[in-house]
Motif scaffolding. Structure first.
Motif, PDB file in Angstrom:
ATOM      1  N   ASN A   1     -29.734  -4.256 -27.177  1.00  0.00           N
ATOM      2  CA  ASN A   1     -30.754  -4.090 -27.993  1.00  0.00           C
ATOM      3  C   ASN A   1     -30.216  -3.341 -29.099  1.00  0.00           C
ATOM      4  N   GLU A   2     -30.683  -3.468 -30.350  1.00  0.00           N
ATOM      5  CA  GLU A   2     -30.329  -2.719 -31.433  1.00  0.00           C
ATOM      6  C   GLU A   2     -31.609  -2.466 -32.179  1.00  0.00           C
ATOM      7  N   ARG A   3     -31.613  -1.071 -32.665  1.00  0.00           N
ATOM      8  CA  ARG A   3     -32.543  -0.624 -33.628  1.00  0.00           C
ATOM      9  C   ARG A   3     -32.123   0.298 -34.711  1.00  0.00           C
ATOM     10  N   VAL A   4     -32.902   0.281 -35.688  1.00  0.00           N
ATOM     11  CA  VAL A   4     -32.586   1.162 -36.987  1.00  0.00           C
ATOM     12  C   VAL A   4     -32.810   2.288 -36.803  1.00  0.00           C
TER      13      VAL A   4
ATOM     14  N   ASP B   1     -28.389  -3.928 -22.415  1.00  0.00           N
ATOM     15  CA  ASP B   1     -29.741  -4.488 -22.145  1.00  0.00           C
ATOM     16  C   ASP B   1     -30.382  -3.900 -21.017  1.00  0.00           C
ATOM     17  N   THR B   2     -29.313  -3.980 -19.878  1.00  0.00           N
ATOM     18  CA  THR B   2     -29.497  -3.387 -18.588  1.00  0.00           C
ATOM     19  C   THR B   2     -29.457  -1.968 -18.596  1.00  0.00           C
ATOM     20  N   VAL B   3     -28.103  -1.778 -17.964  1.00  0.00           N
ATOM     21  CA  VAL B   3     -27.886  -0.622 -17.112  1.00  0.00           C
ATOM     22  C   VAL B   3     -26.849   0.245 -18.113  1.00  0.00           C
ATOM     23  N   ARG B   4     -27.203   1.199 -18.730  1.00  0.00           N
ATOM     24  CA  ARG B   4     -26.081   2.062 -19.346  1.00  0.00           C
ATOM     25  C   ARG B   4     -25.250   2.758 -18.385  1.00  0.00           C
TER      26      ARG B   4
ATOM     27  N   LEU C   1     -18.979  -3.630 -26.425  1.00  0.00           N
ATOM     28  CA  LEU C   1     -18.977  -2.598 -25.863  1.00  0.00           C
ATOM     29  C   LEU C   1     -20.416  -2.392 -24.952  1.00  0.00           C
ATOM     30  N   ALA C   2     -21.454  -2.819 -25.513  1.00  0.00           N
ATOM     31  CA  ALA C   2     -22.748  -2.694 -25.112  1.00  0.00           C
ATOM     32  C   ALA C   2     -22.926  -3.524 -23.681  1.00  0.00           C
TER      33      ALA C   2
END
Lengths: 298, 308
Positions: A2-5, A22-25, A56-57
């Motif tokens: 996911n990306e957010r400003v 998306d899932t587990v950090r 890397l995400a």
């Protein structure tokens, strides 16, 4: 992914994008800050920062790519300091912001060229940093450097073939009209420190348990594998240093294969580096104000 | 505006290396970042006057920056800016940011955005073709209308962004004006130019200048798929069956202009076309800091004269 400003900084003047898994950090992994390369906006040269962040995400790493003031979408600089200082201030503001957003255990600072310089300077002053990725950061000539650059270069048939190519920049520069806007170089906001100072800086980071990832190209002034440890002999044998040489890549990793190689190296380093040592906690070091700096010089 | 800088050396460092790295990273101003910005461009001092955001459905989210009007507009027209693509995008970012800010200061609502697979938008180039980018222009136009509450729009595009903007505009009825900055009348020429740029880059980096022309593959750091190449070829500006808009500006900075026949073509289609040619030096591909002031002033003046 996911990306957010995000908009942050004490005056809300800095713009960035947070990339989250998306899932587990993976909370054991540090968060990554990607710093501008020269005047390239936050996506990075050839969209490299976007690609690194998204790769890397997949590994569970949160990242923030943002623009320093006066670059990309961020506002004009407001504190009247030279870039080498404002970049450090704003990097710390980014860390403060990301710490409040995702509570990482520590940070990795990454940058190309002037971005690498900003990362190194900020890491020195900021105890929350557990790693740095310096791409074409500090490089210094050694005896072998001159051999590789000039003597061996003269023997390389490819260099002569390049020179005879009509597309070689030498011929194009001879026959094109020189633009009045054309500039040569500006190291006003990337001033290479003396070699001894750089070596001492790396030692201090290593003593703190910071992981260092160095990635170099020929265009960055790095001519042979081993140039790093020849430049900084006191760092031989130290743990937590990873040095990579991608000789055929250019300074901004234009070739797609070089982008893949760079991203693979960074991905592997994140996976294999030892993040278990918590950053040494200590007082945050403040930059001297301009008046104090002038007084110190007088 | 670019000054001639001085090079400050650090003892023991090869000047040539520093110079090459600085050029490679796009350094242009001797004043340094803290001085270049206010001197060259009317960038806003308050971030509340620009609103970066994502829009679009999940899986196709596009990044955009909205510049709300900072003054009472003389004409209620929103302005949509269409970037060039590939390696040309980075060279235009500062100029478009300046153009957007200065138009907003004159009372116009402005939106600039990244197509799918570019910039900060979702996706990768392999997932998209030029026709989808035309759709992205339409989606961005709708986003601008929602943000600004304006019914009438104008579109300004640079290089292939001009092609995308013009084609998208020709398919809508709410575009009052289209500004084309260095458009490419025949899209096939664009592919040729891309391969030429790649050949020059290969020649500089590796001495491999003599390569056969290709239809698809790597172009100076970006990938052009076969599908993308085919879709690019279908976006000729001189084959539109209707004028992109009632009011058109064609601005060329090339030393050898090529779009004057395009201006005549759109006049025959009923458009009111203004053609301007102001040759300037080409921007080196790695130079990302230059603000193209003559073009910006011309476009601002044209937007200011649009009639609804």
């Amino acid at each position: 992914m996911n990306e957010r400003v995000v908009v942050f900084g004490p005056e809300g003047s800095l713009v960035g994008i947070i990339t989250e898994p998306d899932t587990v950090r993976r909370p054991s992994l540090p968060a990554l800050l990607l710093l501008n390369a020269g005047m390239q906006p936050r996506v990075g040269p050839n969209r490299l920062h976007v690609k690194i962040a998204r790769r890397l995400a997949q590994r569970g790493v949160v990242s923030l790519r943002f623009d320093f003031s006066g670059i990309g979408d961020s506002l004009r600089p407001r504190h009247g300091r030279p870039f080498c200082e404002s970049a450090v201030i704003e990097t710390r503001e980014a860390m403060d912001f990301l710490a409040a957003e995702v509570q990482p255990t520590s940070f990795v600072l990454a940058g190309i060229c002037s971005g690498a310089d900003a990362a190194q300077r900020a890491a020195e002053l900021e105890p929350r940093v557990s790693g740095t990725i310096l791409i074409d950061g500090y490089t210094y000539p050694t005896a072998r450097y001159y051999v590789h650059r000039y003597a061996l270069g003269a023997l390389a048939w490819r260099r002569w073939r390049n020179l005879l190519s009509r597309d070689h920049h030498v011929w194009r520069s001879l026959f094109r009209r020189k633009s009045s806007d054309e500039a040569e170089a500006d190291v006003g906001f990337f001033e290479l420190p003396p070699r001894e100072g750089a070596e001492a800086s790396f030692r201090r980071l290593l003593d703190r348990g910071v992981n260092l990832c160095m990635i170099h190209t020929v265009e960055g002034g790095y001519y042979y594998a081993g140039q790093f440890f020849d430049s900084f002999p006191s760092l031989r044998g130290r743990e937590r240093i990873s040095v990579h040489f991608i000789p055929e890549a250019d300074h901004v990793f234009t070739a797609l294969w070089s982008q893949d190689r760079l991203i693979d190296r960074i991905d592997e380093w994140f996976e294999t580096a030892d993040w278990s040592a918590a950053p040494v906690r200590g007082p945050t070091v403040e930059l001297p104000r301009p008046a104090e700096r002038r007084a110190a010089r007088e | 505006m670019v000054d001639k800088p001085s090079v400050r050396l650090t003892r023991g460092v090869c000047k040539g290396d520093i110079a090459r790295r600085a050029r490679a990273a796009g350094f242009v101003s001797s004043a340094g970042l803290s001085d270049a910005c206010p001197v060259e461009c009317g960038l806003p001092e308050n971030l509340t006057v620009i609103r970066p955001f994502y829009f679009g459905p999940d899986g196709r989210r596009l990044f955009a920056v909205y510049h709300p009007p900072q003054a009472t507009p003389t004409m209620p027209i929103g302005v949509l800016l269409c970037n060039p693509v590939g390696f040309e995008r980075a060279r235009m970012i500062r100029s478009f940011a300046c153009l957007a800010s200065e138009l907003a200061q004159r009372g116009f609502a402005v939106l600039r955005f990244d197509y799918f697979g570019t910039g900060d938008s979702a996706g990768t180039p392999e997932m998209v073709d030029a026709e989808q980018w035309v759709s992205d222009v339409g989606a961005a136009a709708d986003a601008l209308r929602r943000a600004a509450g304006t019914l009438r729009l104008s579109v300004i595009g640079q290089r292939f962004g001009a092609n995308l903007g013009a084609v998208a505009s020709s398919r809508r009825s709410d575009i009052e004006g289209v500004g084309m900055w260095d458009p490419i009348p025949r899209s096939g020429d664009y592919l040729t130019e891309l391969w030429d740029a790649h050949r020059v880059w290969l020649g500089r980096e590796h001495g491999e200048g003599r390569r056969p022309p290709q239809r698809s593959g790597e172009v100076v750091g970006f990938l052009v798929t076969e599908g993308m190449a085919q879709s690019i070829e279908r976006l000729d500006l001189d084959r539109l069956d209707r004028s992109p808009a009632r009011q058109i500006l064609i601005y060329e900075g090339y030393r050898e202009p090529r779009a004057a026949p395009l201006a005549e073509y759109y006049r025959r289609l009923g458009g009111t076309v203004e053609y301007r040619h102001h040759p300037c030096d080409p921007v080196p591909y790695r130079e990302v800091g230059r603000i193209q002031r003559p073009a910006i002033e011309s476009l601002k003046q044209w937007v200011g004269g649009l009639q609804v």
